[in-house]
Motif scaffolding. Structure first.
Motif, PDB file in Angstrom:
ATOM      1  N   ALA A   1      38.619  48.658  67.176  1.00 50.80           N
ATOM      2  CA  ALA A   1      40.041  48.960  66.981  1.00 50.80           C
ATOM      3  C   ALA A   1      40.221  50.281  66.248  1.00 50.80           C
ATOM      4  N   ALA A   2      39.417  50.490  65.190  1.00 49.07           N
ATOM      5  CA  ALA A   2      39.521  51.727  64.414  1.00 49.07           C
ATOM      6  C   ALA A   2      39.115  52.921  65.269  1.00 49.07           C
ATOM      7  N   ALA A   3      38.021  52.768  66.025  1.00 52.12           N
ATOM      8  CA  ALA A   3      37.549  53.888  66.837  1.00 52.12           C
ATOM      9  C   ALA A   3      38.588  54.261  67.892  1.00 52.12           C
ATOM     10  N   LEU A   4      39.164  53.257  68.524  1.00 50.26           N
ATOM     11  CA  LEU A   4      40.176  53.521  69.557  1.00 50.26           C
ATOM     12  C   LEU A   4      41.385  54.224  68.944  1.00 50.26           C
ATOM     13  N   GLY A   5      41.773  53.742  67.765  1.00 51.32           N
ATOM     14  CA  GLY A   5      42.917  54.353  67.083  1.00 51.32           C
ATOM     15  C   GLY A   5      42.691  55.826  66.812  1.00 51.32           C
ATOM     16  N   LEU A   6      41.499  56.148  66.279  1.00 48.85           N
ATOM     17  CA  LEU A   6      41.186  57.545  65.962  1.00 48.85           C
ATOM     18  C   LEU A   6      41.182  58.403  67.228  1.00 48.85           C
ATOM     19  N   LEU A   7      40.602  57.836  68.281  1.00 54.29           N
ATOM     20  CA  LEU A   7      40.525  58.559  69.545  1.00 54.29           C
ATOM     21  C   LEU A   7      41.927  58.901  70.058  1.00 54.29           C
ATOM     22  N   ILE A   8      42.841  57.935  69.940  1.00 53.65           N
ATOM     23  CA  ILE A   8      44.208  58.137  70.424  1.00 53.65           C
ATOM     24  C   ILE A   8      44.915  59.202  69.600  1.00 53.65           C
ATOM     25  N   VAL A   9      44.745  59.116  68.265  1.00 51.54           N
ATOM     26  CA  VAL A   9      45.384  60.115  67.401  1.00 51.54           C
ATOM     27  C   VAL A   9      44.876  61.500  67.769  1.00 51.54           C
TER      28      VAL A   9
END
Lengths: 332, 257
Positions: free
Chosen positions: A284-292
């Protein structure tokens, strides 16, 4: 024939080929891919639907989860009452549309953050109602749907093709809106609502129409989802993430464009799947960072790269600041 | 001939503040009426009441039809167009698309193709024909003011309300703008213009209406209005007005003696 028309024909042709290729996915007879394809089509429906109100009209709606959950429960209850599955999907879409029309009349006079918050709360309210209304919805126990008596493989193909058909409808809806006076009016509303009403646009009618269009296929997709997974419960179908993801997808691909949200949906699904598979613990954290990161570096979305919209936006912003100072200078 | 626009006892209050105070005004077709007054006199508010942005009390009749209860888009479709004090373009659209919007939506059943032709014509009229494919936000201020005029012209209005179209322009640009307004009036459009520059008002207007604290304090031909003691007092304060009156009296007395 000028360059713009050629580009347009090429884009339409490529889109049709892509849809045809995706529709042939069951030929690989890989049920994992088919499940992903169904999810991808569903994401595309949500993102393309959001695009009508959020992309064209510029109203940051967080109501997708409300329409989706309402559609899921409407479809499930109607199917439970004996309505044939396809009719239940259509009815769910119409119910979501009617709900969006009433909701739109109530909250579309709000702007910016106020509208966003008002639209966000709706799903929470529906969640509470569904959870409490046990006699109709089964409450927190959830709701089981009638079993379909065909083979598992046939079911997978049926739901994939149905979801894809709705996604193509969503794409067609965006195409139609973008070329119709409705889309032109919505663009005017996004850029300057007061001026839009002063040039003769019935802004209330246009915004409510856009909101209703952004709900109809989401409601149908919700009902289809319910039929697909056989069991729904309130926190599943009214999840806040269902409202947030379509916005991210649309922005990834290019909000306010016809193809952008669909491309963004596919990209988002791919990222979600890859990150989830490789970084199980912190996905979840990795996906969030990628999106940002993606949104930070691609403010106009992927399509913005192709059309050079990003560059133009920077110019536009500069123009605005100079104009403001000019106006201020003039007033002083 | 009956008035094209008739305001009767129009009042607009914001809480305790009376922004427009019992204004009665009638405008005949083809007139160019100047609306002047000190800052905060209620000029822009009056325009907002006429165009339906605010709903005050009193009656407003346009072209034989009551309009005070209508919404802005309905009033503009009837044929009342306006420009804003601060220009209001659609910034991400080209100049042509900006003008296409009113051409499309001001009248029912206009196709986008027809709207494009009308828009191009309006842009040519205001002298922006060469810049039709530029983004609205990249035009100069003078250009954006002319774009506003083109937008309101594309609505084919009967009455045009101009709210300080010359603010922020240099003298050369003002001459161009005044000429443009004169050509619009020559097309038979009735114009109500809010303006601070007396040169422009005296040049253009057939009649002047003066507002002060929301109320109409004077009305008449440009020369009569500018020598009206009430107007001088509103603009320059009563001490100056008294002194001016004394000076006038002394001059008169001196002439007698």
């Amino acid at each position: 024939m000028n360059k713009g028309q050629t580009m347009h024909r090429v884009a339409v042709a490529l889109t049709l080929i892509a849809v045809a290729l995706i529709a042939a996915l069951p030929a690989l007879s890989d049920n994992y891919l088919l499940r992903l394809g169904t999810m991808g089509a569903m994401y595309a429906i949500l993102a393309l639907s959001w695009n009508i109100i959020g992309g064209f009209a510029g109203y940051p709606s967080f109501s997708t989860a409300a329409f989706f959950g309402l559609g899921a429960y409407s479809g499930a209850i109607l199917q439970g009452a004996g309505l044939p599955m396809p009719l239940a999907w259509v009815a769910a879409g119409l119910i979501a549309m009617a709900f969006a029309t009433l909701l739109g009349l109530a909250i579309l006079h709000l702007k910016g953050h106020y509208f966003a918050i008002a639209s966000l709360v709706v799903a929470e309210v529906l969640l509470e109602i569904t959870t409490s209304w046990t006699s109709l919805t089964g409450g927190g126990m959830g709701l089981n749907l009638p079993i379909i008596r065909i083979s598992i493989d046939a079911q997978a193909r049926l739901f994939f093709w149905s979801m894809l058909a709705i996604a193509v409808m969503a794409l067609g809806m965006n195409y139609w809106v973008s070329r119709h006076r409705l889309g032109f009016g919505l663009m005017c509303i996004r850029q300057n609502e007061d001026a839009a009403s002063m040039v003769g646009i019935n802004t209330t009618l246009y915004k409510v129409t856009a909101f209703a269009l952004s709900a109809v296929l989401v409601g149908a997709a919700g009902a289809l989802y319910a039929s697909w997974v056989f069991y729904i419960e309130p926190p599943d179908v009214f999840a806040t993430l269902t409202s947030v993801k379509p916005i991210v997808m649309a922005m990834l691909g290019g909000a306010g464009t016809v193809l952008g949200p669909a491309i963004g949906a596919v990209l988002f699904l791919a990222m979600e799947e890859l990150v989830w598979r490789n970084l199980l613990q912190i996905h979840a954290a990795a996906l969030g960072l990628l999106i940002v990161a993606l949104i930070f570096f691609l403010p106009g979305g992927l399509l913005g790269l192709v059309t050079g919209k990003r560059k133009r936006r920077v110019v536009a912003k500069k123009g605005e600041t100079t104009s403001n100072s000019a106006v201020k200078g003039g007033a002083a | 001939m009956s008035p094209i626009l008739e305001l009767t006892n129009v009042t607009q209050r914001f809480g305790g503040l009376t922004a427009v105070d019992d204004v009665t005004l009638s405008v005949m077709p083809g007139e160019v009426v100047g609306l002047i007054g000190p800052n905060g006199a209620g000029k822009t508010t009056l325009v907002n009441v006429i165009t339906g942005v605010y709903r005050g009390t009193g009656t407003i009749v346009f072209d034989g039809q009551r309009i005070e209860a209508l919404k802005p888009y309905q009033i503009s479709r009837l044929g009342v167009a306006r420009t804003y004090q601060v220009v209001q373009p659609f910034p991400e659209m080209t100049a042509l698309e900006n003008v296409m919007a009113p051409a499309t939506f001001a009248h029912a059943g206009v196709s986008l193709t027809t709207a494009r032709e009308k828009a191009a014509e309006a842009l040519d009229f205001v002298g922006l024909g060469a810049e039709k494919d530029k983004r609205a936000s990249s035009l100069t201020l003078a250009g954006r003011k002319r774009l506003e005029l083109a937008k309101s012209l594309a609505m084919e209005p009967k009455v045009l309300l101009l709210d300080e179209v010359n603010a922020g322009l240099n003298p050369a640009e003002i001459d161009v703008a005044v000429d443009l307004i004169r050509r619009i009036a020559a097309r038979g459009v009735t114009i109500i213009i809010i303006e601070h520059l007396m040169k422009v008002v005296m040049n253009l207007c057939t009649r002047i209406v003066v507002l002060h604290h929301g109320a109409k304090i004077a009305e008449g031909a440009p020369d009569t209005v500018t020598s009206d003691p009430a107007v001088i007092e509103a603009y320059l304060g009563n001490r100056y007005a008294k002194r001016a009156a004394e000076r006038a009296a002394a001059a008169a007395g001196g002439a007698h003696g």
